[in-house]
Write a protein that holds these residues in place. Structure first.
Motif, PDB file in Angstrom:
ATOM      1  N   PHE A 375     -38.011  -4.715 -22.498  1.00  0.00           N
ATOM      2  CA  PHE A 375     -36.756  -5.457 -22.543  1.00  0.00           C
ATOM      3  C   PHE A 375     -36.685  -6.152 -23.904  1.00  0.00           C
ATOM      4  O   PHE A 375     -37.353  -7.155 -24.138  1.00  0.00           O
ATOM      5  CB  PHE A 375     -36.713  -6.505 -21.423  1.00  0.00           C
ATOM      6  N   ASP A 376     -35.860  -5.617 -24.812  1.00  0.00           N
ATOM      7  CA  ASP A 376     -35.804  -6.155 -26.165  1.00  0.00           C
ATOM      8  C   ASP A 376     -34.565  -7.006 -26.402  1.00  0.00           C
ATOM      9  O   ASP A 376     -34.114  -7.180 -27.525  1.00  0.00           O
ATOM     10  CB  ASP A 376     -35.854  -5.022 -27.196  1.00  0.00           C
ATOM     11  N   THR A 377     -33.978  -7.540 -25.317  1.00  0.00           N
ATOM     12  CA  THR A 377     -32.825  -8.411 -25.436  1.00  0.00           C
ATOM     13  C   THR A 377     -33.085  -9.684 -24.642  1.00  0.00           C
ATOM     14  O   THR A 377     -33.845  -9.674 -23.681  1.00  0.00           O
ATOM     15  CB  THR A 377     -31.547  -7.725 -24.920  1.00  0.00           C
ATOM     16  N   ASP A 378     -32.470 -10.778 -25.039  1.00  0.00           N
ATOM     17  CA  ASP A 378     -32.762 -12.042 -24.366  1.00  0.00           C
ATOM     18  C   ASP A 378     -32.016 -12.197 -23.050  1.00  0.00           C
ATOM     19  O   ASP A 378     -32.409 -12.972 -22.183  1.00  0.00           O
ATOM     20  CB  ASP A 378     -32.456 -13.231 -25.284  1.00  0.00           C
ATOM     21  N   THR A 379     -30.917 -11.450 -22.864  1.00  0.00           N
ATOM     22  CA  THR A 379     -30.133 -11.533 -21.638  1.00  0.00           C
ATOM     23  C   THR A 379     -29.858 -10.131 -21.125  1.00  0.00           C
ATOM     24  O   THR A 379     -29.304  -9.301 -21.859  1.00  0.00           O
ATOM     25  CB  THR A 379     -28.802 -12.263 -21.872  1.00  0.00           C
ATOM     26  N   LEU A 380     -30.239  -9.864 -19.888  1.00  0.00           N
ATOM     27  CA  LEU A 380     -30.016  -8.530 -19.333  1.00  0.00           C
ATOM     28  C   LEU A 380     -29.945  -8.610 -17.811  1.00  0.00           C
ATOM     29  O   LEU A 380     -30.786  -9.223 -17.163  1.00  0.00           O
ATOM     30  CB  LEU A 380     -31.144  -7.579 -19.740  1.00  0.00           C
ATOM     31  N   TYR A 381     -28.903  -7.984 -17.262  1.00  0.00           N
ATOM     32  CA  TYR A 381     -28.753  -7.838 -15.819  1.00  0.00           C
ATOM     33  C   TYR A 381     -28.937  -6.358 -15.490  1.00  0.00           C
ATOM     34  O   TYR A 381     -28.163  -5.521 -15.958  1.00  0.00           O
ATOM     35  CB  TYR A 381     -27.362  -8.279 -15.361  1.00  0.00           C
ATOM     36  N   VAL A 382     -29.955  -6.045 -14.706  1.00  0.00           N
ATOM     37  CA  VAL A 382     -30.181  -4.675 -14.256  1.00  0.00           C
ATOM     38  C   VAL A 382     -29.785  -4.628 -12.788  1.00  0.00           C
ATOM     39  O   VAL A 382     -30.477  -5.191 -11.926  1.00  0.00           O
ATOM     40  CB  VAL A 382     -31.649  -4.242 -14.445  1.00  0.00           C
ATOM     41  N   LEU A 383     -28.663  -4.003 -12.495  1.00  0.00           N
ATOM     42  CA  LEU A 383     -28.076  -4.013 -11.159  1.00  0.00           C
ATOM     43  C   LEU A 383     -28.090  -2.604 -10.577  1.00  0.00           C
ATOM     44  O   LEU A 383     -27.730  -1.642 -11.257  1.00  0.00           O
ATOM     45  CB  LEU A 383     -26.639  -4.527 -11.219  1.00  0.00           C
ATOM     46  N   ALA A 400     -44.404  -1.248 -15.072  1.00  0.00           N
ATOM     47  CA  ALA A 400     -43.127  -0.533 -15.181  1.00  0.00           C
ATOM     48  C   ALA A 400     -42.213  -1.221 -16.197  1.00  0.00           C
ATOM     49  O   ALA A 400     -41.625  -0.569 -17.054  1.00  0.00           O
ATOM     50  CB  ALA A 400     -42.448  -0.466 -13.819  1.00  0.00           C
ATOM     51  N   PHE A 401     -42.105  -2.560 -16.114  1.00  0.00           N
ATOM     52  CA  PHE A 401     -41.239  -3.320 -17.009  1.00  0.00           C
ATOM     53  C   PHE A 401     -42.076  -4.318 -17.799  1.00  0.00           C
ATOM     54  O   PHE A 401     -42.949  -4.987 -17.232  1.00  0.00           O
ATOM     55  CB  PHE A 401     -40.163  -4.073 -16.238  1.00  0.00           C
ATOM     56  N   LEU A 402     -41.799  -4.440 -19.106  1.00  0.00           N
ATOM     57  CA  LEU A 402     -42.406  -5.437 -19.966  1.00  0.00           C
ATOM     58  C   LEU A 402     -41.314  -6.390 -20.445  1.00  0.00           C
ATOM     59  O   LEU A 402     -40.363  -5.975 -21.105  1.00  0.00           O
ATOM     60  CB  LEU A 402     -43.087  -4.770 -21.177  1.00  0.00           C
ATOM     61  N   ILE A 403     -41.446  -7.661 -20.121  1.00  0.00           N
ATOM     62  CA  ILE A 403     -40.455  -8.653 -20.506  1.00  0.00           C
ATOM     63  C   ILE A 403     -41.113  -9.652 -21.448  1.00  0.00           C
ATOM     64  O   ILE A 403     -42.045 -10.359 -21.059  1.00  0.00           O
ATOM     65  CB  ILE A 403     -39.894  -9.384 -19.269  1.00  0.00           C
ATOM     66  N   PRO A 404     -40.662  -9.744 -22.705  1.00  0.00           N
ATOM     67  CA  PRO A 404     -41.295 -10.647 -23.677  1.00  0.00           C
ATOM     68  C   PRO A 404     -40.899 -12.093 -23.449  1.00  0.00           C
ATOM     69  O   PRO A 404     -40.010 -12.408 -22.658  1.00  0.00           O
ATOM     70  CB  PRO A 404     -40.771 -10.123 -25.019  1.00  0.00           C
ATOM     71  N   ALA A 405     -41.544 -12.986 -24.193  1.00  0.00           N
ATOM     72  CA  ALA A 405     -41.261 -14.418 -24.072  1.00  0.00           C
ATOM     73  C   ALA A 405     -39.838 -14.751 -24.515  1.00  0.00           C
ATOM     74  O   ALA A 405     -39.295 -15.788 -24.142  1.00  0.00           O
ATOM     75  CB  ALA A 405     -42.271 -15.221 -24.891  1.00  0.00           C
ATOM     76  N   SER A 426     -44.463 -10.054 -17.375  1.00  0.00           N
ATOM     77  CA  SER A 426     -43.513 -10.919 -18.074  1.00  0.00           C
ATOM     78  C   SER A 426     -44.222 -12.049 -18.800  1.00  0.00           C
ATOM     79  O   SER A 426     -45.168 -12.644 -18.277  1.00  0.00           O
ATOM     80  CB  SER A 426     -42.497 -11.503 -17.079  1.00  0.00           C
ATOM     81  N   GLN A 427     -43.752 -12.318 -20.006  1.00  0.00           N
ATOM     82  CA  GLN A 427     -44.163 -13.507 -20.743  1.00  0.00           C
ATOM     83  C   GLN A 427     -43.085 -14.581 -20.697  1.00  0.00           C
ATOM     84  O   GLN A 427     -43.213 -15.625 -21.317  1.00  0.00           O
ATOM     85  CB  GLN A 427     -44.473 -13.148 -22.200  1.00  0.00           C
ATOM     86  N   SER A 428     -42.017 -14.310 -19.949  1.00  0.00           N
ATOM     87  CA  SER A 428     -40.910 -15.254 -19.809  1.00  0.00           C
ATOM     88  C   SER A 428     -40.816 -15.703 -18.359  1.00  0.00           C
ATOM     89  O   SER A 428     -40.965 -14.895 -17.443  1.00  0.00           O
ATOM     90  CB  SER A 428     -39.591 -14.604 -20.233  1.00  0.00           C
ATOM     91  N   LYS A 429     -40.536 -16.976 -18.173  1.00  0.00           N
ATOM     92  CA  LYS A 429     -40.352 -17.493 -16.816  1.00  0.00           C
ATOM     93  C   LYS A 429     -38.888 -17.425 -16.388  1.00  0.00           C
ATOM     94  O   LYS A 429     -38.570 -17.757 -15.246  1.00  0.00           O
ATOM     95  CB  LYS A 429     -40.843 -18.945 -16.729  1.00  0.00           C
ATOM     96  N   ASN A 430     -38.027 -16.969 -17.294  1.00  0.00           N
ATOM     97  CA  ASN A 430     -36.593 -16.917 -16.989  1.00  0.00           C
ATOM     98  C   ASN A 430     -36.212 -15.555 -16.420  1.00  0.00           C
ATOM     99  O   ASN A 430     -35.333 -14.863 -16.939  1.00  0.00           O
ATOM    100  CB  ASN A 430     -35.772 -17.219 -18.251  1.00  0.00           C
ATOM    101  N   ASN A 440     -46.757  -0.742  -2.204  1.00  0.00           N
ATOM    102  CA  ASN A 440     -48.064  -0.273  -2.710  1.00  0.00           C
ATOM    103  C   ASN A 440     -48.243  -0.596  -4.194  1.00  0.00           C
ATOM    104  O   ASN A 440     -48.713   0.245  -4.978  1.00  0.00           O
ATOM    105  CB  ASN A 440     -48.232   1.243  -2.482  1.00  0.00           C
ATOM    106  N   VAL A 441     -47.860  -1.793  -4.586  1.00  0.00           N
ATOM    107  CA  VAL A 441     -48.020  -2.257  -5.960  1.00  0.00           C
ATOM    108  C   VAL A 441     -49.141  -3.310  -5.970  1.00  0.00           C
ATOM    109  O   VAL A 441     -49.044  -4.323  -5.279  1.00  0.00           O
ATOM    110  CB  VAL A 441     -46.718  -2.863  -6.519  1.00  0.00           C
ATOM    111  N   ARG A 442     -50.195  -3.045  -6.760  1.00  0.00           N
ATOM    112  CA  ARG A 442     -51.353  -3.940  -6.750  1.00  0.00           C
ATOM    113  C   ARG A 442     -50.965  -5.340  -7.229  1.00  0.00           C
ATOM    114  O   ARG A 442     -51.306  -6.343  -6.602  1.00  0.00           O
ATOM    115  CB  ARG A 442     -52.466  -3.360  -7.632  1.00  0.00           C
ATOM    116  N   VAL A 443     -50.262  -5.436  -8.360  1.00  0.00           N
ATOM    117  CA  VAL A 443     -49.790  -6.719  -8.884  1.00  0.00           C
ATOM    118  C   VAL A 443     -48.271  -6.618  -9.045  1.00  0.00           C
ATOM    119  O   VAL A 443     -47.795  -6.035 -10.019  1.00  0.00           O
ATOM    120  CB  VAL A 443     -50.445  -7.074 -10.236  1.00  0.00           C
ATOM    121  N   PRO A 444     -47.498  -7.165  -8.118  1.00  0.00           N
ATOM    122  CA  PRO A 444     -46.035  -7.040  -8.227  1.00  0.00           C
ATOM    123  C   PRO A 444     -45.475  -7.674  -9.497  1.00  0.00           C
ATOM    124  O   PRO A 444     -44.721  -7.045 -10.231  1.00  0.00           O
ATOM    125  CB  PRO A 444     -45.532  -7.764  -6.971  1.00  0.00           C
ATOM    126  N   VAL A 445     -45.849  -8.949  -9.770  1.00  0.00           N
ATOM    127  CA  VAL A 445     -45.349  -9.648 -10.957  1.00  0.00           C
ATOM    128  C   VAL A 445     -46.526 -10.328 -11.633  1.00  0.00           C
ATOM    129  O   VAL A 445     -47.251 -11.111 -11.016  1.00  0.00           O
ATOM    130  CB  VAL A 445     -44.279 -10.699 -10.594  1.00  0.00           C
TER     131      VAL A 445
END
Length: 477
Positions: A375-383, A400-405, A426-430, A440-445
């Motif tokens: 995710f290379d944008t600061d705001t994104l809605y995946v619907l 599956a998804f990498l979210i930066p700070a 994720s490195q972002s709490k937002n 069957n996901v070992r670490v969901p988040v």
């Protein structure tokens, strides 16, 4: 222009204090009108202080306006954001405060207005009896309503209608984020009216009832009182603010002239010497050879195209019967495993805006992930529309998804992660999850942050609230 603006705010029937405020006043010697509805966020005194700081900052900035109005409005809100954020850092009791607002600068002389918006306050334009909402609510429910997935009535009673994605005070450094604010401009014709209001009005009173009030023969002051009374009559569950500005410049009337009559006299006078209709004869005769020529050309072109189409059809039928076709079909079937991932990557790479909609009519099979989606944008809605399932390739072990700070407002809606070692890193709490499922996901988040090397650190790790059915604890308004 006299008596052409008025503003009013009310605590409502439920709240004990009023976190709303507003601006409506002349600026630059009457050349402009500043109008704003401001709604505080954070509860108790925090919301009131944030709204007051924003109001004070905007008025102060426009004391000596000059230059491009849109640029000025952006800078005014950037300044207000920094003041609110500074207050949050310095006063622990106000660490959750913020505010949302809509600001309009009406250029009376040029019959137009400019506006800037953040959050879920609203700006409406009334013209010829029709009320149009110009701003978009920066919230998940607002997106659903604006996109037609929720009716106005359903949005007004939705349990998450007060969860907002953007506000002043959420983050610092907005001067470098040109997409954080919604800006625009519009003609403001004589007789037009604009309404700026908080959600305390629009959550209680529907568009039709607002229109009926604004199209009455009442004064602006009476209209504002009627809007407040209507919201309170429906329960008054929040603070209510209404700001009205009307363009009462005189209508411009064009003088009646008769240029067409002069033109007709000239034509008649030119034809008087020649009553024998000499001009009419060549007009009738000259098209005949031209029509024959164009018809023969069209027939020739049509014949050539028909022959070409017939030849290409025969060739395709011949190719379908060749042994190579079976091999090509096998290759297509093998590549179908990654086609969903390729399409998903292309959508992320070519996205123009902050909303990505995944439709199960396109992704009928689970999307296989062989490389983490960044995710290379600061705001994104995946619907998701329908059932959207993400699965890892047999050799893929990453998230599956990498979210930066730098992610400020990330919303994931309706996705299913199936079989990953890590679902979201994720490195972002937002980040907000809406109806997301992990199977069957070992670490969901997985949440992580960068720490300076060889340094002592002090602080508290913030708790992340997620509960069953993926309903995130909302921002309290």
């Amino acid at each position: 222009m006299v008596d052409n603006f008025f503003g009013l705010t009310d605590t409502g029937k439920v709240r004990g204090n009023n976190e709303d405020t507003f601006i409506v006043q002349s600026s630059r010697g009457g050349e402009y009108i500043l109008a704003s509805a401001i709604d505080g966020v954070g509860g108790y005194s925090g919301g009131e202080i944030a709204a007051a700081l924003a109001r004070e900052s905007i008025i102060e900035y426009f004391e000596n306006p000059g230059g491009d109005l849109t640029t000025m409005m952006i800078q005014a809100l950037v300044n207000a954001n920094e003041k609110i954020y500074k207050e949050k850092i310095e006063v622990k009791e106000h660490d959750s405060m913020a505010c949302v607002l809509t600001l309009a600068v009406v250029d009376i002389k040029n019959n137009q207005f400019h506006y800037i918006h953040v959050g879920d306050t609203r700006l409406y334009l009334l013209r010829d009896g029709s009320l149009v909402k110009l701003t978009k609510d920066q919230s998940f429910v607002g997106f659903l309503e604006d996109s037609g997935r929720l009716t106005e009535e359903a949005a007004m009673t939705h349990p998450k209608r007060n969860e907002i994605n953007k506000a002043l005070g959420f983050n610092t450094g907005l001067e470098n984020d040109h997409d954080y604010f919604e800006t625009g401009s519009s003609p403001f014709l004589p007789g037009d009216m604009i309404l700026l209001c908080s959600d305390g009005l629009t959550d209680m009173v529907n568009k039709k009832d607002i229109t009926d009030i604004l199209t009455s023969d009442s004064s602006l002051e009476d209209m504002a009182h009627q809007l407040i009374d209507a919201a309170n009559a429906k329960g008054g569950k929040d603070n209510i603010t209404a700001v009205l500005v009307r363009n009462d410049n005189p209508l411009q009337k064009q003088e009646a002239v008769k240029p067409s009559a002069v033109a007709k006299k000239k034509v008649v006078s030119n034809e008087k010497p020649g009553p024998e209709k000499i001009v009419a004869d060549p007009v009738v005769l000259t098209p005949e050879p031209t029509r024959k020529k164009s018809n023969s050309t069209a027939v020739m072109l049509l014949s050539i195209l028909s022959i070409g189409l017939l030849a290409s059809t025969i060739y395709l039928l011949w190719m379908r019967g060749q042994p190579q076709a079976a091999q090509e079909q096998v290759l297509v079937a093998d590549s179908a495993i990654v086609s969903g991932e390729t399409s998903l990557s292309q959508q992320f790479g070519t996205l123009n805006g902050d909303t990505l909609v995944l439709n199960d009519s396109v992704y009928r099979e689970p999307i296989t992930i062989s490389k983490s989606v960044n995710f290379d944008t600061d705001t994104l809605y995946v619907l998701s529309r329908g059932k959207i399932v993400l699965r890892p390739d047999s050799s893929f072990k990453g998230p599956a998804f990498l979210i930066p700070a730098s992610g400020r407002n990330i919303v994931l809606n309706g996705l299913t992660f199936d079989g990953f070692d890590i679902g979201i890193a994720s490195q972002s709490k937002n980040v907000r999850l809406e109806g997301v499922k992990f199977i069957n996901v070992r670490v969901p988040v997985q949440f992580s942050f960068n720490a300076p090397s060889d340094s002592f650190m002090n602080g508290t790790l913030a708790e992340i609230f997620i509960r069953k059915d993926s309903l995130v604890v909302p921002i309290k308004r």
